[in-house]
Design a protein around this motif. Sequence first.
Motif, PDB file in Angstrom:
ATOM      1  N   LEU A  13       0.853  -1.158   0.116  1.00  0.00           N
ATOM      2  CA  LEU A  13      -0.036   0.064   0.020  1.00  0.00           C
ATOM      3  C   LEU A  13       0.904   1.362  -0.027  1.00  0.00           C
ATOM      4  O   LEU A  13       0.350   2.231  -0.620  1.00  0.00           O
ATOM      5  N   ASN A  14       1.880   1.417   0.905  1.00  0.00           N
ATOM      6  CA  ASN A  14       2.787   2.498   0.940  1.00  0.00           C
ATOM      7  C   ASN A  14       3.627   2.581  -0.702  1.00  0.00           C
ATOM      8  O   ASN A  14       3.602   3.830  -0.876  1.00  0.00           O
ATOM      9  N   LEU A  15       4.121   1.527  -1.114  1.00  0.00           N
ATOM     10  CA  LEU A  15       4.760   1.711  -2.257  1.00  0.00           C
ATOM     11  C   LEU A  15       3.708   2.063  -3.387  1.00  0.00           C
ATOM     12  O   LEU A  15       4.066   3.041  -4.288  1.00  0.00           O
ATOM     13  N   PHE A  16       2.406   1.777  -3.226  1.00  0.00           N
ATOM     14  CA  PHE A  16       1.352   2.271  -4.284  1.00  0.00           C
ATOM     15  C   PHE A  16       1.189   3.669  -4.061  1.00  0.00           C
ATOM     16  O   PHE A  16       1.067   4.345  -5.009  1.00  0.00           O
ATOM     17  N   VAL A  17       1.114   4.266  -2.838  1.00  0.00           N
ATOM     18  CA  VAL A  17       0.860   5.612  -2.667  1.00  0.00           C
ATOM     19  C   VAL A  17       2.180   6.438  -3.155  1.00  0.00           C
ATOM     20  O   VAL A  17       1.898   7.738  -3.694  1.00  0.00           O
ATOM     21  N   VAL A  18       3.437   5.900  -3.109  1.00  0.00           N
ATOM     22  CA  VAL A  18       4.447   6.602  -3.680  1.00  0.00           C
ATOM     23  C   VAL A  18       4.282   6.645  -4.920  1.00  0.00           C
ATOM     24  O   VAL A  18       4.818   7.845  -5.425  1.00  0.00           O
ATOM     25  N   PHE A  19       4.012   5.442  -5.724  1.00  0.00           N
ATOM     26  CA  PHE A  19       3.988   5.822  -7.097  1.00  0.00           C
ATOM     27  C   PHE A  19       2.749   6.689  -7.436  1.00  0.00           C
ATOM     28  O   PHE A  19       3.018   7.284  -8.454  1.00  0.00           O
ATOM     29  N   ILE A  20       1.489   6.670  -6.666  1.00  0.00           N
ATOM     30  CA  ILE A  20       0.629   7.578  -7.043  1.00  0.00           C
ATOM     31  C   ILE A  20       1.288   8.955  -6.985  1.00  0.00           C
ATOM     32  O   ILE A  20       0.935   9.813  -7.799  1.00  0.00           O
ATOM     33  N   GLY A  21       2.041   9.336  -5.767  1.00  0.00           N
ATOM     34  CA  GLY A  21       2.575  10.539  -5.751  1.00  0.00           C
ATOM     35  C   GLY A  21       3.360  10.999  -6.892  1.00  0.00           C
ATOM     36  O   GLY A  21       3.448  12.053  -7.182  1.00  0.00           O
ATOM     37  N   ALA A  22       4.348  10.115  -7.180  1.00  0.00           N
ATOM     38  CA  ALA A  22       5.129  10.154  -8.296  1.00  0.00           C
ATOM     39  C   ALA A  22       4.475  10.635  -9.648  1.00  0.00           C
ATOM     40  O   ALA A  22       4.933  11.520 -10.460  1.00  0.00           O
ATOM     41  N   ARG A  23       3.453   9.715  -9.728  1.00  0.00           N
ATOM     42  CA  ARG A  23       2.615  10.067 -11.284  1.00  0.00           C
ATOM     43  C   ARG A  23       2.126  11.603 -11.072  1.00  0.00           C
ATOM     44  O   ARG A  23       2.002  12.199 -12.089  1.00  0.00           O
ATOM     45  N   PHE A  24       1.478  11.883 -10.005  1.00  0.00           N
ATOM     46  CA  PHE A  24       0.974  13.179 -10.015  1.00  0.00           C
ATOM     47  C   PHE A  24       2.090  14.345 -10.383  1.00  0.00           C
ATOM     48  O   PHE A  24       2.002  15.320 -10.763  1.00  0.00           O
ATOM     49  N   LEU A  25       3.393  13.859  -9.789  1.00  0.00           N
ATOM     50  CA  LEU A  25       4.321  14.859 -10.179  1.00  0.00           C
ATOM     51  C   LEU A  25       4.876  14.913 -11.382  1.00  0.00           C
ATOM     52  O   LEU A  25       5.395  15.818 -12.124  1.00  0.00           O
ATOM     53  N   LEU A  26       4.760  13.675 -12.203  1.00  0.00           N
ATOM     54  CA  LEU A  26       5.329  13.573 -13.390  1.00  0.00           C
ATOM     55  C   LEU A  26       4.208  13.458 -14.664  1.00  0.00           C
ATOM     56  O   LEU A  26       4.757  14.013 -15.587  1.00  0.00           O
ATOM     57  N   GLN A  27       3.239  13.107 -14.407  1.00  0.00           N
ATOM     58  CA  GLN A  27       2.105  13.156 -15.422  1.00  0.00           C
ATOM     59  C   GLN A  27       0.797  13.526 -14.637  1.00  0.00           C
ATOM     60  O   GLN A  27      -0.069  12.754 -14.468  1.00  0.00           O
ATOM     61  N   PRO A  28       0.769  14.922 -14.419  1.00  0.00           N
ATOM     62  CA  PRO A  28      -0.313  15.339 -13.596  1.00  0.00           C
ATOM     63  C   PRO A  28      -1.626  15.244 -14.261  1.00  0.00           C
ATOM     64  O   PRO A  28      -2.751  15.050 -13.513  1.00  0.00           O
ATOM     65  N   GLU A  29      -1.924  15.477 -15.355  1.00  0.00           N
ATOM     66  CA  GLU A  29      -3.308  15.186 -16.138  1.00  0.00           C
ATOM     67  C   GLU A  29      -3.789  13.809 -16.257  1.00  0.00           C
ATOM     68  O   GLU A  29      -4.864  13.613 -16.008  1.00  0.00           O
ATOM     69  N   GLY A  49       0.767  15.294  -5.367  1.00  0.00           N
ATOM     70  CA  GLY A  49       1.549  14.466  -5.660  1.00  0.00           C
ATOM     71  C   GLY A  49       2.700  14.507  -4.550  1.00  0.00           C
ATOM     72  O   GLY A  49       3.038  13.432  -4.032  1.00  0.00           O
ATOM     73  N   LEU A  50       3.147  15.481  -3.809  1.00  0.00           N
ATOM     74  CA  LEU A  50       4.014  15.651  -2.946  1.00  0.00           C
ATOM     75  C   LEU A  50       3.400  15.124  -1.666  1.00  0.00           C
ATOM     76  O   LEU A  50       4.028  14.418  -0.647  1.00  0.00           O
ATOM     77  N   ARG A  51       2.127  15.243  -1.610  1.00  0.00           N
ATOM     78  CA  ARG A  51       1.319  14.748  -0.323  1.00  0.00           C
ATOM     79  C   ARG A  51       1.532  13.200  -0.372  1.00  0.00           C
ATOM     80  O   ARG A  51       1.908  12.568   0.543  1.00  0.00           O
ATOM     81  N   ASP A  52       1.228  12.487  -1.316  1.00  0.00           N
ATOM     82  CA  ASP A  52       1.115  11.265  -1.518  1.00  0.00           C
ATOM     83  C   ASP A  52       2.359  10.573  -1.331  1.00  0.00           C
ATOM     84  O   ASP A  52       2.711   9.639  -0.900  1.00  0.00           O
ATOM     85  N   LEU A  53       3.366  11.313  -2.073  1.00  0.00           N
ATOM     86  CA  LEU A  53       4.760  10.739  -2.128  1.00  0.00           C
ATOM     87  C   LEU A  53       5.176  10.719  -0.641  1.00  0.00           C
ATOM     88  O   LEU A  53       6.003   9.543  -0.295  1.00  0.00           O
ATOM     89  N   SER A  54       5.227  11.580  -0.014  1.00  0.00           N
ATOM     90  CA  SER A  54       5.666  11.999   1.355  1.00  0.00           C
ATOM     91  C   SER A  54       4.920  10.831   2.490  1.00  0.00           C
ATOM     92  O   SER A  54       5.611  10.295   3.387  1.00  0.00           O
ATOM     93  N   TYR A  55       3.530  10.802   2.012  1.00  0.00           N
ATOM     94  CA  TYR A  55       2.781   9.645   3.036  1.00  0.00           C
ATOM     95  C   TYR A  55       3.405   8.210   2.729  1.00  0.00           C
ATOM     96  O   TYR A  55       3.494   7.595   3.819  1.00  0.00           O
ATOM     97  N   GLY A  56       3.728   8.026   1.548  1.00  0.00           N
ATOM     98  CA  GLY A  56       4.076   6.726   1.162  1.00  0.00           C
ATOM     99  C   GLY A  56       5.430   6.347   1.735  1.00  0.00           C
ATOM    100  O   GLY A  56       5.699   5.350   2.396  1.00  0.00           O
ATOM    101  N   ILE A  57       6.378   7.470   1.806  1.00  0.00           N
ATOM    102  CA  ILE A  57       7.835   7.307   2.186  1.00  0.00           C
ATOM    103  C   ILE A  57       7.568   7.136   3.819  1.00  0.00           C
ATOM    104  O   ILE A  57       8.503   6.384   4.279  1.00  0.00           O
ATOM    105  N   LEU A  58       6.828   7.729   4.439  1.00  0.00           N
ATOM    106  CA  LEU A  58       6.710   8.052   5.823  1.00  0.00           C
ATOM    107  C   LEU A  58       6.207   6.470   6.587  1.00  0.00           C
ATOM    108  O   LEU A  58       6.583   6.204   7.313  1.00  0.00           O
ATOM    109  N   GLY A  59       5.012   6.110   5.777  1.00  0.00           N
ATOM    110  CA  GLY A  59       4.577   4.867   5.996  1.00  0.00           C
ATOM    111  C   GLY A  59       5.525   3.504   5.885  1.00  0.00           C
ATOM    112  O   GLY A  59       5.820   2.880   6.814  1.00  0.00           O
ATOM    113  N   LEU A  60       6.687   3.752   4.896  1.00  0.00           N
ATOM    114  CA  LEU A  60       7.666   2.616   4.678  1.00  0.00           C
ATOM    115  C   LEU A  60       8.566   2.945   5.882  1.00  0.00           C
ATOM    116  O   LEU A  60       9.275   2.092   6.344  1.00  0.00           O
TER     117      LEU A  60
END
Length: 120
Positions: A13-29, A49-60
């Motif tokens: 789940l946390n890796l998935f959230v990291v992926f979602i965050g990165a996707r919002f930063l790299l491919q926002p539309e 994107g930043l919120r999701d990326l940081s939450y995923g990293i914090l969870g890990l």
Amino acid sequence: MLTPAAYGLAIALNLFVVFIGARFLLQPEAAAAGYGVPAKPGAYLTIKGLRDLSYGILGLALIAFVGPHAAAWFMLIVALNPLGDTLIVLRNGGTKAVAFGIHFATAVVVLISAALLFAV
């Protein structure tokens, strides 16, 4: 036997959230369309994107360095995000299928993860 499932689900789940965050930063539309409410690129998508990326990293980090009970509390609290996302999609013209099939279902899985981590 429960421990590998608890850790495995939480890590996934946390890796998935990291992926979602990165996707919002790299491919926002594309990420916004997948979220269920299309949006133009801008600050909102970068913030998400930043919120999701940081939450995923914090969870890990909690799983790796603190332990299952801290990670369980984190997952329990973080479940508020997909619950809120469900309401956001419904209130902004998104489909019920996306709201419940993606966001609400995610909240349920995150809550299951929290329960498994509390049981470890």
